[in-house]
Write a protein that holds these residues in place. Structure first.
Motif, short mmCIF file in Angstrom:
data_model
loop_
_atom_site.label_atom_id
_atom_site.label_comp_id
_atom_site.label_asym_id
_atom_site.label_seq_id
_atom_site.Cartn_x
_atom_site.Cartn_y
_atom_site.Cartn_z
N LEU A 36 48.97 98.87 -15.64
CA LEU A 36 48.11 97.82 -15.11
C LEU A 36 48.92 96.60 -14.70
O LEU A 36 48.82 96.11 -13.57
CB LEU A 36 47.06 97.43 -16.16
N PHE A 37 49.77 96.10 -15.60
CA PHE A 37 50.48 94.85 -15.34
C PHE A 37 51.58 95.04 -14.29
O PHE A 37 51.77 94.19 -13.43
CB PHE A 37 51.05 94.28 -16.64
N ARG A 38 52.32 96.15 -14.35
CA ARG A 38 53.37 96.40 -13.36
C ARG A 38 52.79 96.53 -11.95
O ARG A 38 53.41 96.12 -10.96
CB ARG A 38 54.12 97.69 -13.72
N SER A 39 51.59 97.08 -11.86
CA SER A 39 51.00 97.36 -10.55
C SER A 39 50.52 96.11 -9.83
O SER A 39 50.21 96.17 -8.64
CB SER A 39 49.84 98.34 -10.71
N ILE A 63 44.40 104.83 -10.94
CA ILE A 63 43.09 104.65 -11.57
C ILE A 63 42.52 103.35 -11.05
O ILE A 63 43.16 102.29 -11.14
CB ILE A 63 43.21 104.62 -13.11
N LEU A 64 41.33 103.42 -10.47
CA LEU A 64 40.69 102.24 -9.90
C LEU A 64 39.90 101.55 -11.01
O LEU A 64 38.88 102.06 -11.48
CB LEU A 64 39.78 102.64 -8.75
N TYR A 65 40.42 100.41 -11.44
CA TYR A 65 39.88 99.69 -12.59
C TYR A 65 38.88 98.65 -12.13
O TYR A 65 39.18 97.85 -11.23
CB TYR A 65 41.04 99.03 -13.34
N SER A 66 37.70 98.64 -12.73
CA SER A 66 36.66 97.69 -12.35
C SER A 66 36.22 96.90 -13.56
O SER A 66 35.43 97.38 -14.38
CB SER A 66 35.45 98.42 -11.74
N ILE A 67 36.72 95.69 -13.71
CA ILE A 67 36.32 94.88 -14.85
C ILE A 67 34.88 94.43 -14.71
O ILE A 67 34.16 94.26 -15.70
CB ILE A 67 37.27 93.69 -15.07
N ASP A 103 49.40 104.28 -11.47
CA ASP A 103 49.20 102.86 -11.30
C ASP A 103 47.73 102.57 -11.61
O ASP A 103 46.84 103.32 -11.19
CB ASP A 103 49.49 102.40 -9.87
N VAL A 104 47.48 101.51 -12.35
CA VAL A 104 46.11 101.04 -12.58
C VAL A 104 45.88 99.89 -11.62
O VAL A 104 46.55 98.86 -11.71
CB VAL A 104 45.91 100.60 -14.04
#
Length: 712
Positions: A346-349, A457-461, A497-498
């Protein structure tokens, strides 16, 4: 330091909010206003692989100890240290009276022994003279209690008065040290959060929330319509009547649309608090000094993706504190591989530059219970940080404190201040091994097979916040759901990648969209284009149930995705904790009871079916080809992730991409010409190191918490 904790579905739910069509308006406006920082590799040298540091608090120790401690730090091989995040009362003991002589000396000692310094803004700990003079700067929790001086993170991000004092102290620090050659970088605040209180209900926050709502909705009629305020006669006549939604003030659940907006507001406020300080620093510090903040990766109230303009994105990670059972009997001593892995990806991406500013140094003091770490676990975590592409790792802390709130928290040094602790020895071992790896380093292209396997991974907060507020079943947990897919991809040996939806989807042959509940037709059209152009799209349950504002569609349930996934209709079921349902895929059978989407196919193939309940024989997983690509919809959420992993494997097989078959808890990563094998399981594991490979560190057979590094 207290950090993000993993909660199981049977215990506590992680709550909270983020992006949407409002993404295109308010959130994207935030990103565009502040801009995304460009990846600047001048901050770091690739050949260093990863630099290792340790926290030190000169203000907490007798001055007579400083040189001894910093000299020892250098002798052990630490390359940087970390000063000042909790030192405001020492920096400014009285209003306007500054004391930096001690910090000057501490920085000079670090320079003398060739240890770089990450200097922090002290904003998590306002001094008592400030909180007593201006008690309105303090946050208020959901019980209506004003959080007092005596710990940390007690100030309100929304307080203008607090920001006035922040501007003074940060500006003085930046001017004094912004050109100091031994200051390597800056950290803003520390784990921005309110910890267990999470949200601020102070008058400052109430006023700021109303301003935020006015900017979003323009007039009260628009808000009433969007929030559905005709329901229960909630409607407002003006914005000043609105209070932050607080379930403890209500006899029934808060309006879900108000809750979603409040969580978005809170994340915006946290980001603005951090980026405000970044702008203050950048006015005075030289360009070579990078700026970051350390976030708790899955802490739900704060969103790292709202802070894209930071130079470097860093996080805090504690794996062993009684909350994470890990894998196998001894997993509680190692934690889960996904804990560091997901955070890395998550953070690297975000912009390619990331670090771990605070990594567990061994046993801690604040957990549900505080076990000893498995011998080798701390070393394994450090290698996992490096394998994930991070530029640095720093432990909290160099010396175990003798007083204060964290007396039982391990340091690199034992309580005598001169003897290295058992987990400190693991840091020292990695520092020595890094010398070997740096000598062996040579630039290399990413292996072709990894480019073929690459997934996002497509992350949706936003979706996470909405579902945390309305889970529908006591077994639903968004992060556990996402991790089932993350772990499944890692078991296949896929780089991950997140990402958020601002990224270019075409860069990934495989795209997993887990429980993306809030969306719009524009995003669905992007998914269709991605598939038509050859992408392999995997969508999971709950996706597309609502629009960006959390409204159900005035159409068929999940209407926007029905054509895309090849379904006529979807309805869902939940089972009680004591009852497991059955799903079959070919000759394999799987258990479930969390969430089950029952699918009526319109096209494509049925890859899995329900085997009991009144919908016995109905589809649970659909797959269809479209253009050059494929779409797979997985409607069932399981406990063990076996079904999810099997379907992912089948998608890769259908695409003709070879994969690994790694046991649960085993990780294989590639970075900068090195392959890394890590064993988070409780058993000895054989790592698939090719016979032609050159092993640099370790061996193929890994005992629990062991590491192997090789080159091909």
């Amino acid at each position: 330091m207290l950090t993000n904790r993993l909660f199981t579905k049977k215990n506590i739910f992680l709550s909270t909010p983020l992006k949407k069509c409002f993404l295109a308006v308010a959130v994207m406006a935030l990103f565009n206003k502040q801009g995304e920082a460009q990846s600047n590799n001048s901050f770091f040298k690739d050949k260093d692989l990863m630099q290792v540091g340790t926290y030190y608090y000169p203000e907490q120790w007798p001055e007579s100890n400083w040189e001894r401690d910093i000299k020892k730090m250098s002798e052990l091989g630490f390359e940087f240290t970390h000063y000042g995040e909790f030192a405001w009362a020492v920096m400014e003991p009285e209003e306007g009276k500054y004391n930096f002589e001690w910090l000057d000396k501490a920085i000079s000692l670090a320079a003398k022994y060739k240890v770089k310094v990450v200097l922090c803004t002290p904003t998590p700990t306002p001094p008592v003279w400030l909180t007593q003079k201006h008690p309105d700067i303090l946050m208020v929790n959901s019980d209506g209690r004003t959080i007092q001086h005596g710990a940390r993170q007690q100030a309100s991000w929304s307080s203008k008065k607090y920001r006035e004092y922040i501007e003074k102290i940060v500006t003085v620090l930046a001017k004094r040290y912004g050109n100091n050659p031994n200051i390597w970088g800056w950290q803003i605040d520390n784990e921005p959060s309110h910890y267990g209180n999470e949200y601020d209900y102070s008058d400052n926050a109430q006023k700021s929330f109303r301003i935020w709502l006015k900017k979003k909705y323009q007039n009260i009629d628009n808000l009433n319509k969007s929030w559905g305020n005709a329901f229960w006669s909630i409607s407002y006549n003006n914005f000043e009547q609105i209070r932050i939604p607080n379930g403890k003030e209500l006899v029934a659940q808060p309006n879900p649309h108000a809750v979603l907006d409040f969580k978005r507001f809170t994340a915006d406020e946290a980001a603005d608090f951090v980026l405000y300080q970044k702008d203050l620093l950048r006015k005075h510090v030289k360009p070579e000094q990078w700026i970051t903040t350390n976030l708790m990766p899955t802490y739900p109230a704060v969103d790292p993706l709202r802070m894209k303009s930071l130079d470097v994105h860093s996080y805090t990670k504690y794996l062993v504190a009684g909350y994470d059972n890990g894998q196998g009997e001894q997993g509680f001593r190692m934690g889960s591989a996904s804990s560091i892995g997901f955070s890395n990806d998550l953070f690297r991406s975000i912009n390619g530059l990331s670090g771990v500013m605070e990594l567990q140094p061994g046993q801690v003091n604040w957990g549900l219970f505080n076990p000893q770490t498995m011998p080798g676990a701390v070393r394994m975590w450090m290698y996992h940080v490096m394998a994930g592409g991070n530029k640095f790792v720093c432990n909290y802390r160099f010396r175990q404190p003798l007083s204060g709130g964290e007396q039982y928290h391990y340091g690199i040094m034992k309580t005598d201040g001169v003897t290295v602790s058992r987990s400190g020895d693991e840091y020292i071992k990695v520092i020595k091994e890094l010398e070997v790896l740096r000598k062996a380093y040579k630039p290399a292209a990413v292996p072709a097979i990894l480019n073929k396997r690459k997934a996002a991974i497509l992350y949706s907060i936003d979706s996470r916040w909405e579902m945390d507020n309305q889970p529908q079943t006591n077994q639903w947990n968004y992060m556990e759901h996402v991790n089932r897919y993350y772990n499944g991809l890692k078991a296949l040996g896929a780089p991950v990648d997140v990402i958020d939806e601002t990224k270019d989807l075409s860069a990934y042959p495989f795209l997993v969209v887990p429980a993306f509940q809030l969306l719009d037709n524009t995003l669905v059209e992007r998914w269709k284009t991605y598939v038509q152009n050859g992408g392999n799209l995997i969508i999971t349950c709950r996706t597309g149930q609502k629009d960006r504002e959390g409204h159900l569609w005035e159409a068929s349930f999940q209407q926007p995705i029905l054509e895309l996934i090849g379904a006529k209709e979807i309805y869902y079921d939940h089972l009680p904790v004591y009852l497991m349902g059955k799903v079959s895929a070919g000759d394999l059978s799987f258990d479930w009871n969390n969430w089950g989407d029952i699918l009526d196919p319109a096209s494509g193939s049925v890859w899995a079916k329900y085997e009991d309940q009144f919908y016995n024989g109905k589809a649970a997983v659909l797959n269809r080809k479209a253009g050059k690509g494929t779409v797979t919809y997985i409607g069932t959420d399981t406990d063990d992730g076996r079904l999810e992993r099997e379907i992912l494997r089948k998608v890769y097989q259908q695409a003709g991409v070879s994969t690994l078959n790694l046991p649960e808890g085993v990780i294989v990563e590639y970075r900068d010409g090195f392959w890394y094998g890590l064993n988070y399981s409780s058993k000895v594991q054989q790592i698939p190191v090719p016979a032609s490979a050159k092993i640099i560190i370790g061996q193929k057979a890994l005992k629990p918490a062991d590491v192997v590094v090789w080159q091909e």
